[in-house]
Design an enzyme around this catalytic site. Structure first.
Site, mmCIF file in Angstrom:
data_model
loop_
_atom_site.group_PDB
_atom_site.id
_atom_site.type_symbol
_atom_site.label_atom_id
_atom_site.label_comp_id
_atom_site.label_asym_id
_atom_site.label_seq_id
_atom_site.Cartn_x
_atom_site.Cartn_y
_atom_site.Cartn_z
ATOM 1 N N ASP A 127 0.824 -1.213 0.000
ATOM 2 C CA ASP A 127 0.000 0.000 0.000
ATOM 3 C C ASP A 127 0.866 1.275 0.000
ATOM 4 O O ASP A 127 2.102 1.208 -0.030
ATOM 5 C CB ASP A 127 -0.909 -0.055 1.240
ATOM 6 C CG ASP A 127 -2.295 0.512 0.972
ATOM 7 O OD1 ASP A 127 -2.445 1.300 0.045
ATOM 8 O OD2 ASP A 127 -3.222 0.178 1.735
ATOM 9 N N ASP A 184 -9.906 3.860 -3.561
ATOM 10 C CA ASP A 184 -10.663 2.693 -3.076
ATOM 11 C C ASP A 184 -12.061 2.601 -3.675
ATOM 12 O O ASP A 184 -12.803 3.583 -3.727
ATOM 13 C CB ASP A 184 -10.786 2.740 -1.556
ATOM 14 C CG ASP A 184 -9.467 2.426 -0.871
ATOM 15 O OD1 ASP A 184 -8.433 2.344 -1.573
ATOM 16 O OD2 ASP A 184 -9.468 2.263 0.355
HETATM 17 C C1 GLA Z 1 -5.923 1.487 1.427
HETATM 18 C C2 GLA Z 1 -6.041 0.507 0.267
HETATM 19 C C3 GLA Z 1 -7.183 -0.478 0.550
HETATM 20 C C4 GLA Z 1 -6.938 -1.200 1.877
HETATM 21 C C5 GLA Z 1 -6.758 -0.194 2.999
HETATM 22 C C6 GLA Z 1 -6.304 -0.858 4.300
HETATM 23 O O1 GLA Z 1 -7.030 2.341 1.505
HETATM 24 O O2 GLA Z 1 -6.255 1.184 -0.942
HETATM 25 O O3 GLA Z 1 -7.313 -1.396 -0.509
HETATM 26 O O4 GLA Z 1 -5.800 -2.016 1.744
HETATM 27 O O5 GLA Z 1 -5.775 0.788 2.670
HETATM 28 O O6 GLA Z 1 -6.083 0.073 5.329
#
Ligand code: GLA
Length: 295
Positions: A127, A184
């Site tokens: 990430d 997301d």
């Molecule tokens: C980010 C990523 C998500 C998930 C969250 C976890 O937002 O884009 O896919 O992994 O972190 O905290």
């Protein structure tokens, strides 16, 4: 078969469970992936997302699994997942802390990659939260890619920098097998169609061994049957990895039907690995074409 020759498929804990993960849940998901037809349909990786560790590293500098969530450690989880004929994925972050505030791998890439390899991890989602302003994004993703290779274990590298710095142009070169190209996904129609639109001019960057990851699937959560079908079909047509994110314990017949639809999965897993293109848009009607066929 070399890693990610075709777009990866699996299940990830984040969309439904967030921080509420533990060994028992993960074992149940592994059982269901094996017993409900997912593994046979091609879902290969079971991936634990953020929130699996303690808030601080141990004295030896390694990340420590939360003993309340994972009392037997991560190797025991990997062994169980492997015993079901599946591969095991875990999560870390290129920044100093993960998005949920757990230790990230910035400046710890090599020790963390080795720790994952020692546990038997086959897939790392990486990430981009809490990345230092002075840091160099491309260099840090390259560092983790090299650290994973240096372990000698085959580990699929799932880079997740949300489309920053045009990842389609360099993630393949640094050795990532898939790269998140968007923020997301939410469990609604606007969110997944916005993602599709945002990738219209990013065609041709995805292909064998390195795929444009439009985020995990929201199928089987809050959308209608027709919305779920459209979402799944577009991910198949556009070659996005298929990482289910629903609660496998409470799936309707319709959800199972969508996620294991053999025709759509065959289109997704076609060896030519060419992304669909939108050839026509007239009002609300769109025609998408995906060439198929090469072995
Ligand atoms: C980010 C990523 C998500 C998930 C969250 C976890 O937002 O884009 O896919 O992994 O972190 O905290």
């Amino acid at each position: 078969m070399p890693l990610a020759q075709l777009p990866p498929m699996g299940w990830n804990s984040w969309n439904t469970f967030g921080w509420q993960i533990n060994e028992k849940l993960i074992f149940e998901m592994a059982d269901l992936m094996a017993s409900q037809g997912y593994r046979e349909a091609g879902y290969e990786y079971l991936v634990i997302d953020d929130c699996w560790s303690l808030r601080e590293r141990g004295k030896d500098g390694r990340i420590v699994p939360d003993p309340e969530k994972f009392p037997n450690g991560m190797k025991a989880v990997a062994d169980y997942v492997h015993s079901k004929g599946l591969k095991f994925g875990m999560y870390s972050c290129a920044g100093v802390r993960t998005c949920a505030g757990y230790p990230g791998s910035y400046d710890h890439e090599f020790v963390d990659a080795q720790t994952f390899a020692d546990w038997g991890v086959d897939f790392l989602k990486y990430d981009f939260c809490n990345f230092p302003q002075s840091g160099n994004c491309k260099a840090r993703y390259l560092t983790m890619s090299m650290a994973l290779k240096a372990t000698g274990r085959e580990i699929l590298f799932s880079a997740c920098n949300w489309g920053m710095e045009e990842p389609g142009e360099w993630m393949r070169a640094i050795g990532a097998h898939m790269y998140r190209s968007t923020g997301d996904i939410m469990d609604n129609f606007v969110s997944f169609t916005d993602i599709v639109k945002s990738q219209l001019n990013k065609l041709c960057m995805s292909g064998n061994h390195c795929f444009n990851d439009m985020d995990m699937l929201q199928v089987g959560r809050a959308m209608t049957y027709d919305e779920d079908k459209s979402h799944f079909s577009m991910w198949c047509m556009m070659l996005s990895p298929l990482l289910a994110g629903n609660d496998l314990r409470t799936m309707s017949k319709e959800t199972i039907e969508i996620l294991t639809n053999r025709e759509m999965i065959a289109i997704h897993q076609d060896g030519a690995c060419i992304q669909a293109e939108r050839k026509l848009k007239e009002g609300s009607v769109e025609v998408w074409v995906k060439p198929l066929g090469k072995a």
